[in-house]
Enzyme design. Structure first.
Site, short mmCIF file in Angstrom:
data_model
loop_
_atom_site.label_atom_id
_atom_site.label_comp_id
_atom_site.label_asym_id
_atom_site.label_seq_id
_atom_site.Cartn_x
_atom_site.Cartn_y
_atom_site.Cartn_z
N ARG A 26 -5.97 7.06 8.17
CA ARG A 26 -5.67 7.86 6.97
C ARG A 26 -6.72 8.95 6.72
NH1 ARG A 26 -1.09 5.61 5.70
NH2 ARG A 26 -0.90 3.34 5.66
N GLU A 46 -3.99 2.76 -0.54
CA GLU A 46 -3.89 3.38 0.77
C GLU A 46 -3.47 4.84 0.68
OE1 GLU A 46 0.47 1.96 2.28
OE2 GLU A 46 -1.01 0.43 1.87
N HIS A 105 -12.15 -1.02 3.43
CA HIS A 105 -11.00 -0.78 4.31
C HIS A 105 -11.46 -0.45 5.72
CE1 HIS A 105 -7.18 -0.39 1.68
NE2 HIS A 105 -7.99 -1.28 1.17
#
Length: 438
Positions: free
Chosen positions: A398, A326, A353
């Site tokens: 992200r 991550e 993801h």
């Protein structure tokens, strides 16, 4: 359905005019909050969850548990020391429908819980959630005795036919695409009649720190867990059946969400302090201390928290991120601004993801003038002079923070749908401009 204007708006990423010097209070960990909610819901008595993260993913988890019959009261702790949630376990029941959004923890951790409910529990979510693999959880639960209707897709939407209990026992799964498959079965394992023994059969297992987090949290509320680290077989975890205790748990800051702020110190040659950084933790984000130091910074744990200082230079890095995937988007953003090439390895699973993060990072950095190449299991990044432009996020929190990092050093970067950061980091734009003194 009308399009939310926040999803199409462009956010001008602030450009740093000098070295940052800021203290940033990072909200609580999503990973800890959502695991704690599940365990508290399965406990034999009520418990407190202090300083929980309030974000899309955690509110989806709380809402899903409420839909299944769990009491979750939001307020302040018993001593008045800030926000806390009181979790009151009760009989889990259906029929009901659970909205998982695009939260991996919700879509994977709750089907095992639903097997313990009386009645059917339907799981549905965002369009992207239909593309994310759930086969490890679905196949594992079926092997343990559960009835699940998914039209043999191995993905959402699906319905768990809760029978009020699950026999449990030994199960083999391939968790190569997500360590959450292992965590999902372990979290509910103490409530299965025979407990559970999870045997991972795949060739790789990403994000091991998240499994260690699951094990630590299970043990903290009275579960007996045998692991490879405690002398057990490699790739085998065993949870003994038994009651879980109601606890008073304080959530740590989300160290992965501290990444963009630490990166700001690295990119601008400044200093950022993150209060309450834990001395010991299972959070993957703790690796940032090592990785960002190797890329040109220095850090120290003090009474104020983690003090991180950039040197004014950013160095490329060759690093295996398999356990901390991550962190890849933020590291890629910093690497694109470095003085030498980088190789980010061990993260093939990022293609599954919130979006295909490897393809997304390659496309977005290259469209700003970068030179990023996908490899079989990661990225090769050769720094080039970058220019402004639109940085797309693909509804991935992200990706949004990665674009903001680049914007510190590159004028004219505009982030599409910065609102997606609310998934785990509420109020990111305000935190970011506050750090810069804007």
């Amino acid at each position: 359905m009308p399009v939310n204007p926040a999803h199409t708006a462009l956010w001008p990423a602030p450009h740093a005019s000098g070295a940052v010097d800021a203290t940033v209070h990072v909200p609580g960990s999503k990973s800890v909050t959502n695991r704690a909610l599940v365990l508290a819901a399965l406990a034999a008595e009520p418990g407190w969850l202090r300083r929980p993260l309030r974000s899309r993913d955690t509110l989806l988890m709380a809402g899903a548990l409420r839909a299944m019959g769990v009491g979750i009261e939001e307020g302040v702790g018993p001593d008045g020391s800030g926000e806390a949630w009181r979790v009151i376990p009760s009989g889990l029941h259906g029929p009901t429908t659970v909205d998982v959004g695009n939260a991996g923890t919700v879509m994977r951790f709750l089907p095992p819980v639903a097997t313990l409910a009386d009645g059917p529990i339907r799981f549905d979510g965002d369009p992207r959630s239909y593309e994310r693999p759930l086969n490890g959880v679905i196949d594992g639960l079926r092997a343990l005795g559960a009835r699940i209707d998914d039209d043999n897709r191995g993905t959402l939407p699906l319905t768990v036919q809760g029978g009020g209990a699950l026999e449990g026992g030994t199960v083999e799964i391939d968790a190569s695409s997500s360590s959450q498959f292992v965590s999902a079965l372990l979290l509910s394992g103490p409530r299965f009649n025979q407990g559970v023994e999870v045997r991972h059969t795949g060739s790789t297992l990403p994000s091991m720190p998240h499994i260690r987090m699951t094990v630590d949290m299970l043990r903290s509320i009275g579960a007996q867990v045998d692991t490879p680290e405690s002398g057990g077989e490699p790739n085998v975890w065993r949870v003994t059946p038994g009651a879980l205790l109601g606890r008073d748990l304080t959530v740590e800051p989300d160290l992965s969400n501290a990444q963009p702020f630490l990166a700001a110190a690295l990119v601008t040659g400044g200093t950022v302090v993150i209060p309450d950084w834990p001395v010991r933790t299972t959070q993957p984000g703790d690796r940032l201390r090592e990785i960002f130091t190797e890329m040109g910074g220095s850090c120290e744990l003090t009474d104020r928290g983690l003090e991180f200082t950039g040197s004014g230079s950013i160095h490329g890095i060759d690093v295996d991120l398999g356990e901390v995937g991550e962190l890849t988007p933020g590291i890629a953003a910093v690497a694109a601004l470095a003085d030498s090439p980088s190789a980010l390895r061990g993260v093939a699973h990022l293609r599954l993801h919130e979006t295909d993060r490897l393809a997304a990072l390659t496309k977005e950095i290259n469209e700003l003038g970068g030179d990023v190449t996908e490899t079989a299991d990661g990225l090769t990044i050769r720094p080039r002079p970058l220019h402004g432009g639109i940085f797309h996020t693909y509804d991935d929190h992200r990706m949004a923070t990665a674009g903001a990092i680049i914007g510190l050093a590159v004028d004219g970067v505009q982030i599409e749908n910065v609102a997606t950061t609310a998934k785990t980091l509420p109020d990111f734009p305000d935190l970011w401009t506050g750090m810069l003194g804007n």
